[in-house]
Design an enzyme around this catalytic site. Sequence first.
Site, mmCIF file in Angstrom:
data_model
loop_
_atom_site.group_PDB
_atom_site.id
_atom_site.type_symbol
_atom_site.label_atom_id
_atom_site.label_comp_id
_atom_site.label_asym_id
_atom_site.label_seq_id
_atom_site.Cartn_x
_atom_site.Cartn_y
_atom_site.Cartn_z
ATOM 1 N N TRP A 1 -26.797 -28.344 57.190
ATOM 2 C CA TRP A 1 -27.566 -29.193 56.668
ATOM 3 C C TRP A 1 -29.517 -28.766 57.249
ATOM 4 C CZ3 TRP A 1 -22.916 -30.126 58.333
ATOM 5 C CH2 TRP A 1 -22.161 -30.840 57.427
ATOM 6 N N CYS B 1 -20.893 -32.704 52.886
ATOM 7 C CA CYS B 1 -20.261 -33.889 52.626
ATOM 8 C C CYS B 1 -19.496 -34.208 50.883
ATOM 9 C CB CYS B 1 -20.919 -35.286 53.398
ATOM 10 S SG CYS B 1 -22.298 -36.054 51.528
ATOM 11 N N HIS C 1 -23.390 -40.715 51.074
ATOM 12 C CA HIS C 1 -22.153 -40.084 51.888
ATOM 13 C C HIS C 1 -20.723 -40.250 51.193
ATOM 14 C CE1 HIS C 1 -19.833 -37.918 54.820
ATOM 15 N NE2 HIS C 1 -18.941 -39.070 55.250
ATOM 16 N N ASP D 1 -12.019 -38.708 55.883
ATOM 17 C CA ASP D 1 -13.063 -37.629 55.616
ATOM 18 C C ASP D 1 -13.400 -36.601 56.366
ATOM 19 O OD1 ASP D 1 -15.681 -37.093 55.735
ATOM 20 O OD2 ASP D 1 -16.771 -38.932 56.583
ATOM 21 N N ASN E 1 -20.087 -51.324 56.836
ATOM 22 C CA ASN E 1 -20.559 -53.058 57.357
ATOM 23 C C ASN E 1 -21.946 -53.182 58.319
ATOM 24 O OD1 ASN E 1 -20.396 -55.262 56.354
ATOM 25 N ND2 ASN E 1 -18.571 -56.252 56.666
ATOM 26 N N ASP F 1 -23.952 -53.768 61.310
ATOM 27 C CA ASP F 1 -25.296 -54.700 61.183
ATOM 28 C C ASP F 1 -26.067 -53.171 62.114
ATOM 29 O OD1 ASP F 1 -24.635 -56.623 59.775
ATOM 30 O OD2 ASP F 1 -24.975 -58.373 61.658
ATOM 31 N N GLU G 1 -21.406 -59.797 50.764
ATOM 32 C CA GLU G 1 -22.178 -59.576 52.208
ATOM 33 C C GLU G 1 -22.419 -61.173 52.134
ATOM 34 O OE1 GLU G 1 -23.008 -58.047 54.173
ATOM 35 O OE2 GLU G 1 -23.343 -55.377 53.662
ATOM 36 N N GLU H 1 -17.141 -61.903 55.446
ATOM 37 C CA GLU H 1 -17.786 -60.945 55.811
ATOM 38 C C GLU H 1 -18.037 -60.684 57.756
ATOM 39 O OE1 GLU H 1 -21.441 -58.500 56.270
ATOM 40 O OE2 GLU H 1 -20.470 -60.822 55.952
ATOM 41 N N TYR I 1 7.284 -53.764 50.052
ATOM 42 C CA TYR I 1 8.206 -53.658 50.908
ATOM 43 C C TYR I 1 7.566 -52.662 51.851
ATOM 44 C CZ TYR I 1 10.623 -48.856 49.692
ATOM 45 O OH TYR I 1 10.791 -47.829 49.910
#
Length: 786
Positions: free
Chosen positions: A332, A368, A427, A450, A490, A492, A539, A544, A613
């Site tokens: 990078w 990525c 990403h 990933d 997700n 904060d 959101e 959430e 199942y």
Amino acid sequence: MPVPTRSIRDRSAVGRFPTVSFGFGEDTEEEKEVSEEDNAKKGNACRTWLRKVCPCCCPRPDEANITDTLVTGIDELDKDEDDKKPDAGDSELDELLLNVRSINLMKSKSGKNRTEHHTDLYQRDDFIIRRGQNFHMWITLSRPFDPSTDKLHLDLKTGPLPTVSKGTHVIIPLVEELEGNRWEASIVSQDDKRMKLSVNSLPTAVIGRYQIIVETNCANGQAVSTHDPANDIFLLFNPWCEDDTVFMDDEDERKEFVLNDIGRIYYGTQDQIGVRTWDYGQFDDGILAACIFVMEKSGTPPSGWGDPINVVRIISAMINSPDDQGVLEGNWSGDYSAGTSPTVWSGSVEILKQYQKSDGKPVKYGQCWIFAGVFTTVLRCLGIPSRTVTNFSSAHDTDVSLTTDIYLDENLEPIEHLNADSIWNFHVWTDAWMARPDLPAGNGGWQVVDATPQETSQGTFRCGPASLTAIRNGQVFLKHDTPFVFAEVNSDKIYWQKNQDGTFSQIYNEKKVVGRFISTKAVGTDERTEITHLYKHPEGTEMERIAVETACSYGSKAEVYTYTKSQDVSVEVTMDGDGPKMGENAELNIVLRNSSSEERNIILHSQVAVMYYTGVYKTTVKKDTTNVDLLPNEEKSLEWNMEYEDYKDQLVDQAALMMTLTGRVKETQQVLATQFNFRLRTPDLIMKSIGKAVVGEKMAVEISFTNPLTRVLKAVIFHVEGLGLLTARKIHYGDIGSRASVSLTEHFVPTLPGPRKLLASLDCKQLTQVHGVTDITVEENSNGAL
């Protein structure tokens, strides 16, 4: 093709006559010119003939499938240059043992094996098949196979140290009838010396490249065919097989996530989404071999290559170069002069071929989207459904806090050395599809994997598989690497200000900034489809927020969301009797208890999903939200009902469902969460005996059944058996219509007196676990009949 040379030391394994030349090793002229008189003195016609054979012969190029045969107990029959009919010596030898003349795997791309296994797109005439599925092959023998005196089995080996107990050495027996879900072979047809076999593989078998040989046994000895690399078997995962953990039931999705070799990868920012086409090229000539090479370079034991959970972790580590000299070196820096700029690549083929050609030297350079693109190629090539996914405003949590933390000084200026967390414009990673038997039910399906080297997992740069369901619900305690992925989509953004005493105080919580417009290519089109809802609840909704707080309670900064320590309300799901019946309304009870001396008000969310199942989520069939008031020390039971109309068109095998309850207590902010698995009870078979039960006298049983579903039951099989009544018997009944009632009568003759039980079961893909039993008391025959 020249005959491969072998060590003279190998001769000891050939048979009783180590002095015979087989055309390999450094034979002397003396050995080649043994006189006829000496042979006659020894009185062995076979030995006489063998000494006449030219050791330099080799098969014609168009007979590459013809195998030599290594014989234990007698020397082998060599083929002459023109594959002529055997002379008298040949006939004598053929009469003594059963040799394999050739193996034909019918591996053409356009052949039935390849097309039925959905491997006809691979651009090589290798034998490429998928596990858990039947295939056919021809074997030509030196004489016709006699089942009464001859035995034959297939021998498959993979990896450096094949072992039966580890599934890397497979012995496939010849059976009269195939049963499925195991390695087995049976004779389909026989044409003189040629024999067509139908072969089943285990749906959990190790994937990879297998060597195949055929071993025969008869009264005169054992013969083992020589390994021919041209007949190696490439065994892949099978998304078309219901018993494979990568099974995907939607044909359009299989075409997209397994068979499509061109994709779309998204980049840019949430406000300016760019797209580029990516050539996955999983069927290109040589890519399958390159993918197997990547697995082999990992150094992991092949015995673990049957589990897709393990396989994706291996590949996740091997796509990047740190720790293990993997496929791509990340860069990078902006300086790509020592390799290829990441923006130049437009597909995976060149990268994978270059890696294999250099014997495992990392290719320069990747970022990525390239790691993800190559990862998707390898997964699709090996048969694991996968898709490339882009997350915009993607957070990178460095301290397992499950939050993105910004540290400010007393003057609200950023403290750079503390601000290790970051938010990437975008990403890219890969989602892989599989069941998760290692996790609670409901966590199968799409899993984040990933290959971009960001953080280590168990000491290695890799990530996943992390269940999207677990991520969505904040269940970060479930493996693998779920906390890291949850933070990416997700978390904060928490702002901390430094106090005069050196401590930090939380001054602001910014929501709705991480995990935006999560995107992938749509099924069947080149359009972008947003899948954010699969990663998190909308959101700002209560569910959430519950997920965020649940996740962060397991993080290193759990105090961020600590509102109260009160845990005085509990929730439980119960079921009356044996539970709801198939084809009827389902009723459950939700019990809430308030153990405090104060009133409590709860917002309760419920949803029910249909499950396979294997624990893979199929679809949500019902959602509810309700407010519940609880008086001090009160216990309240709520009746929950799901109508047949809600689920009738969504049921899958075994009719498994899961209720998820989440809620919050308004007064204390306590979070409530529980899950309850249940299945719809199937009807019993009604069995009624007809006639008097007497040893040796014919009687019958009537079996009745009503289809509880509004769908047709296909290819129904009844199975009946009873000790002393009748041996196990299969009845192929056919289809049973929607809500239809059927009955059948089966005759039998009891053989043992006394109290007996007659058992029956019904099986089909649409309905399982249907059975019945009836008691029959059998009397002695007064006439002494058997």
